[in-house]
Design an enzyme around this catalytic site. Structure first.
Site, PDB file in Angstrom:
ATOM      1  N   GLY A 332     -17.861 -13.494 -46.765  1.00  0.00           N
ATOM      2  CA  GLY A 332     -16.876 -14.550 -46.561  1.00  0.00           C
ATOM      3  C   GLY A 332     -17.558 -15.874 -46.290  1.00  0.00           C
ATOM      4  O   GLY A 332     -18.786 -15.954 -46.164  1.00  0.00           O
ATOM      5  N   GLY A 334     -17.395 -19.147 -43.787  1.00  0.00           N
ATOM      6  CA  GLY A 334     -16.842 -19.713 -42.559  1.00  0.00           C
ATOM      7  C   GLY A 334     -16.978 -21.221 -42.588  1.00  0.00           C
ATOM      8  O   GLY A 334     -17.518 -21.792 -43.544  1.00  0.00           O
ATOM      9  N   GLU A 335     -16.496 -21.820 -41.530  1.00  0.00           N
ATOM     10  CA  GLU A 335     -16.528 -23.270 -41.426  1.00  0.00           C
ATOM     11  C   GLU A 335     -17.974 -23.791 -41.413  1.00  0.00           C
ATOM     12  O   GLU A 335     -18.277 -24.848 -41.932  1.00  0.00           O
ATOM     13  CB  GLU A 335     -15.837 -23.624 -40.104  1.00  0.00           C
ATOM     14  CG  GLU A 335     -15.534 -25.057 -39.901  1.00  0.00           C
ATOM     15  CD  GLU A 335     -15.110 -25.293 -38.452  1.00  0.00           C
ATOM     16  OE1 GLU A 335     -14.626 -24.356 -37.786  1.00  0.00           O
ATOM     17  OE2 GLU A 335     -15.298 -26.426 -37.991  1.00  0.00           O
ATOM     18  N   VAL A 339     -20.574 -15.875 -44.143  1.00  0.00           N
ATOM     19  CA  VAL A 339     -20.429 -14.716 -43.262  1.00  0.00           C
ATOM     20  C   VAL A 339     -20.937 -13.517 -44.058  1.00  0.00           C
ATOM     21  O   VAL A 339     -20.515 -13.301 -45.193  1.00  0.00           O
ATOM     22  CB  VAL A 339     -18.964 -14.502 -42.840  1.00  0.00           C
ATOM     23  CG1 VAL A 339     -18.852 -13.306 -41.911  1.00  0.00           C
ATOM     24  CG2 VAL A 339     -18.419 -15.747 -42.157  1.00  0.00           C
ATOM     25  N   LYS A 357     -22.766 -14.219 -38.982  1.00  0.00           N
ATOM     26  CA  LYS A 357     -22.309 -15.567 -39.334  1.00  0.00           C
ATOM     27  C   LYS A 357     -23.523 -16.473 -39.318  1.00  0.00           C
ATOM     28  O   LYS A 357     -24.263 -16.480 -38.317  1.00  0.00           O
ATOM     29  CB  LYS A 357     -21.306 -16.077 -38.303  1.00  0.00           C
ATOM     30  CG  LYS A 357     -19.926 -15.502 -38.449  1.00  0.00           C
ATOM     31  CD  LYS A 357     -19.019 -16.221 -37.473  1.00  0.00           C
ATOM     32  CE  LYS A 357     -17.580 -15.952 -37.793  1.00  0.00           C
ATOM     33  NZ  LYS A 357     -16.685 -16.759 -36.993  1.00  0.00           N
ATOM     34  N   ASP A 450      -5.248 -20.702 -31.505  1.00  0.00           N
ATOM     35  CA  ASP A 450      -5.191 -20.584 -32.968  1.00  0.00           C
ATOM     36  C   ASP A 450      -4.934 -19.134 -33.365  1.00  0.00           C
ATOM     37  O   ASP A 450      -5.544 -18.613 -34.301  1.00  0.00           O
ATOM     38  CB  ASP A 450      -6.507 -21.094 -33.566  1.00  0.00           C
ATOM     39  CG  ASP A 450      -6.398 -21.331 -35.075  1.00  0.00           C
ATOM     40  OD1 ASP A 450      -5.265 -21.339 -35.588  1.00  0.00           O
ATOM     41  OD2 ASP A 450      -7.439 -21.490 -35.728  1.00  0.00           O
TER      42      ASP A 450
HETATM   43  P1  AMP Z   1     -14.531 -17.092 -39.923  1.00  0.00           P
HETATM   44  O1  AMP Z   1     -15.588 -18.107 -40.085  1.00  0.00           O
HETATM   45  O2  AMP Z   1     -14.627 -16.362 -38.622  1.00  0.00           O
HETATM   46  O3  AMP Z   1     -13.157 -17.597 -40.217  1.00  0.00           O
HETATM   47  O4  AMP Z   1     -14.827 -15.967 -41.057  1.00  0.00           O
HETATM   48  C1  AMP Z   1     -14.637 -16.197 -42.436  1.00  0.00           C
HETATM   49  C2  AMP Z   1     -14.360 -14.892 -43.134  1.00  0.00           C
HETATM   50  O5  AMP Z   1     -15.460 -14.020 -43.006  1.00  0.00           O
HETATM   51  C3  AMP Z   1     -13.174 -14.145 -42.540  1.00  0.00           C
HETATM   52  O6  AMP Z   1     -11.970 -14.549 -43.104  1.00  0.00           O
HETATM   53  C4  AMP Z   1     -13.500 -12.722 -42.891  1.00  0.00           C
HETATM   54  O7  AMP Z   1     -13.098 -12.421 -44.197  1.00  0.00           O
HETATM   55  C5  AMP Z   1     -15.015 -12.696 -42.829  1.00  0.00           C
HETATM   56  N1  AMP Z   1     -15.449 -12.214 -41.510  1.00  0.00           N
HETATM   57  C6  AMP Z   1     -15.625 -12.949 -40.393  1.00  0.00           C
HETATM   58  N2  AMP Z   1     -16.023 -12.175 -39.375  1.00  0.00           N
HETATM   59  C7  AMP Z   1     -16.095 -10.927 -39.852  1.00  0.00           C
HETATM   60  C8  AMP Z   1     -16.422  -9.651 -39.267  1.00  0.00           C
HETATM   61  N3  AMP Z   1     -16.757  -9.542 -37.976  1.00  0.00           N
HETATM   62  N4  AMP Z   1     -16.384  -8.560 -40.046  1.00  0.00           N
HETATM   63  C9  AMP Z   1     -16.033  -8.676 -41.352  1.00  0.00           C
HETATM   64  N5  AMP Z   1     -15.700  -9.832 -41.946  1.00  0.00           N
HETATM   65  C10 AMP Z   1     -15.729 -10.943 -41.216  1.00  0.00           C
END
Ligand code: AMP
Length: 678
Positions: A332, A334-335, A339, A357, A450
């Site tokens: 994924g 993230g900001e 990830v 992350k 949030d």
């Molecule tokens: P975030 O920056 O926390 O919004 O993460 C962005 C994306 O990464 C999320 O929408 C998930 O799809 C994936 N992601 C974040 N944390 C996790 C995690 N602990 N396990 C699996 N996928 C994750």
């Protein structure tokens, strides 16, 4: 000393003095109180091996294990079993105190709750364990699945006279029925509920007042302790009982099926009905030092109150050596950066899957500190429904935050890609998890700000955990959902309580508002709250008192339990607290009778108030149409048929056909042999 003969010191002991009466044990070796002074020194055993489980029935699990590879050179190895949340409700066989000295290598635990996660520890101990202070253990996580639904067919109703109606149903094939309880109530009222009991598969309702609409609910319990609920709503049309229209029928059974994960891969097999997962890890002894002493009451500390944010990171997050981390795939964005999924060599648990992350290269110092602030927040939490922080990498690049891995990713996407696939009770189970995580956070005085399905992560056992502690620091974050408010901050408007939007009054009560929205998202499989309305329209509508439509198809009991409307009380002190929500959901889950019809009715189309109103207008025409008479249900409608019935407005046709299609899909999914819905 004296005339007696001399001996060598026994194993693992030595003496520095000549003529000593006793040899002292080497470090890590001991003699038990009952051991002779001349006996060898021994040590505690290694952990039990191959801890595994088998479910005997839904609520009973048998754990078994192999003796330790190393008994510590003693023959008095015993086992002690402990469980984190079992309490007094769980019974152990062999009986006796749960911690008791068990000599055999198995124990049975019964009385497990559904949709619960139990962590069970089996300790190996021998005569010198007390001296050593070490009790090596192995642990297993038992996730019990929610009850699942199954459906029966053959529901019929028949007029036996002007005021008499026979409702019958088919006995499900699987279980032995103890009793059916038939509840009769006025359709739009929860008052005047009459309960009857019967052993047979039909019930005759006599002396029913005319021109009244009734609902009937049939609840059956079965010998195995399982529960079936049959909800049969019968609309009795206006004059006498000439027209009987069955409007909805759901039949749920809830057997809990035990399935074990593959202990080698830690993966999980699951069926689309129910599943139980476990993970297993061998530990010689707990290696990681808890950041906080267990049991100590703790309150959340805002890292922003630290003059040096790095100090907060050091205090609340463990530094992990980068050599212990292996990145496997990007999952994924993230900001702050990618990830990833990866592996972490954990000092106590061996190699575990983790989420990593990363901070994108070249990020500013401010971004680095903002990024790590999330870790300083997350590191303060330790709850089954809050994402767990393993640690951070700050001493090398890229800077990383390591958390537990959640196989199913974020809840909103997960729901959308699995639209319609879950049992109602599974959705409620997810909501319970989220509420429980929020309860924990609110008890720590932490306000999330949030909470939304996109910020909840789901693992492979469908356990939901609160994530994303980014917005709590500031409401300035540049999230996709952020919208400018009049005062310059960015707020996820659709999820945010009015007082938080208007005056930035963020409290646990505003989190409860957001939780109500999450409930709505979950029950509608990830539908966007307030659909395509603009943020300004949402704000205006909320101000005028509009609220998202409550789940129409839920029974009164369920929908009042579902809380949404309470969560959206304008006056924030009137909203329920998270602990009350958890309790309510627990009651709902326990009292399966109330979990009646939400699996079908809360789906997207059925929630649309416009569709409902539109359908209502044409209901008489539709119910007496040839199609419903011939085919017995609305799912058979076509546009031609609607036109013939006088539904000529294209907009109305579209809305009705959308509902019809939803209904068709639901009927297919649900495998209901005879479908009925208004
Ligand atoms: P975030 O920056 O926390 O919004 O993460 C962005 C994306 O990464 C999320 O929408 C998930 O799809 C994936 N992601 C974040 N944390 C996790 C995690 N602990 N396990 C699996 N996928 C994750």
């Amino acid at each position: 000393m004296g005339n007696g003969h001399c001996d060598f010191c026994p194993a693992h002991s030595s003496s520095n003095t000549i003529g000593s009466q006793e040899c002292e044990c080497e470090t890590g070796f001991y003699r038990a109180a009952i051991d002779a002074r001349s006996s060898p020194c021994t040590r505690p055993p290694s952990p039990p091996r191959n801890l595994s489980m088998v479910f005997s029935d839904q609520a009973t699990v048998m754990l078994s294990w192999l003796p330790p590879a190393d008994t510590g050179a003693r023959d008095d190895v015993r086992y002690r079993v402990a469980c984190d949340i079992c309490g007094g409700a769980i019974h152990y066989v062999p009986s006796g105190p749960p911690e008791g000295n068990i000599s055999n290598t198995s124990v049975q635990l019964s009385g497990l709750e559904q949709t619960a996660t139990y962590k069970i520890f089996v300790y190996a101990e021998n005569g010198v364990s007390p001296q050593s202070g070490v009790s090596p253990f192995t642990s297993i996580t038992v996730n019990t699945a929610p009850f699942i639904h199954s459906r029966v067919s053959g529901v019929t109703s028949r007029n036996l006279g002007d005021d008499t109606l026979l409702v019958s149903w088919k006995k499900p094939l699987l279980e032995e029925i103890d009793l059916y309880e038939v509840k009769q109530y006025l359709r739009y009222s929860v008052l005047n509920v009459t309960m009857r009991q019967t052993l047979s598969t039909n019930f005759t309702f006599r002396s029913l007042p005319r021109s009244t609409e009734y609902g009937f609910q049939v609840v059956t319990t079965v010998t195995a302790g399982l529960l079936f609920i049959c909800l049969l709503c019968v609309l009795l049309a206006a004059l006498g009982f000439q027209t009987v229209l069955i409007v909805c029928f759901f039949f749920f059974c809830f057997p809990r099926i035990a399935m074990a994960a593959d202990p080698i891969t830690n993966g999980s097999k699951c069926s689309n009905t129910a599943s139980v997962f476990y993970s297993q890890s061998l530990m010689t002894h707990p290696v990681t030092t808890p950041l906080f002493p267990p049991g100590a009451p703790r309150m959340y500390v805002d890292p922003h109150t630290y003059e040096d944010p790095n100090q907060a990171v050091r205090e609340f997050a463990r530094e992990i050596d980068t050599s212990l981390i292996m990145i496997e795939a990007i999952v994924g964005g993230g900001e702050f950066g990618d990830v990833c999924k990866g592996r972490l060599r954990h000092p106590a648990k061996g190699e575990i899957t983790c989420a990593i992350k990363t901070l994108k290269p070249g990020a500013s110092e401010k971004a680095r500190l903002d990024f790590l602030t999330e870790a300083s927040i997350m590191g303060q939490f330790d709850d089954a429904n809050v994402i767990y922080l393993q640690g951070v990498v700050t001493k090398s690049n890229p800077v990383m935050i390591i958390t537990e891995y959640m196989e199913n990713g974020s809840l909103d996407t997960f729901l959308r890609t699995n639209d319609g696939k879950f049992q109602c009770i599974q959705l409620v189970g997810m909501l319970r998890g989220i509420a429980s995580g929020m309860k924990y956070l609110s008890e720590m005085n932490y306000v999330h700000r949030d909470l939304a399905a996109r910020n909840v992560l789901v693992n492979d056992s469908l356990v939901c955990k609160i994530a994303d502690f980014g917005l709590s620091r500031e409401i300035e974050t540049n999230t996709a959902e952020g919208a400018y408010t009049t005062r310059g901050g960015k707020i996820p408007v659709r999820w945010t309580a009015p007082e938080a939007i208007a005056f930035r009054k963020f409290t646990s009560a505003s989190d409860v508002w957001s939780y109500g929205i999450v409930m709505w998202e979950v029950m509608s499989y990830g539908e966007r709250p307030y659909w395509n309305w603009s943020n300004q329209d949402v704000i205006k509508a909320i101000e005028k008192g509009y609220r998202l439509p409550a789940p129409m198809g839920l029974s009164e009991a369920t929908s009042s339990l579902m809380c949404s409307l309470d969560c959206w009380q304008k006056e924030r002190n009137h909203r329920p607290k998270f602990n009350a929500i958890v309790k309510t959901l627990d009651t709902l889950i326990r009292n399966r009778r109330r979990t009646d019809s939400c699996s079908v009715q809360v789906r997207r189309g059925a929630w649309d108030p416009f569709t409902a109103a539109t359908l209502g207008r044409y209901i008489d025409a539709c119910s007496s149409s040839a199609v419903t008479r011939r085919r017995g249900h609305y799912a058979a409608f076509t546009v031609t048929e609607l036109t013939r019935l006088g539904v000529t407005l294209v907009g109305h046709q579209k809305k009705i056909m959308y509902s019809v299609q939803t209904l068709r899909a639901q009927l297919c999914g649900a495998q209901v042999a005879e479908g009925f819905l208004v």
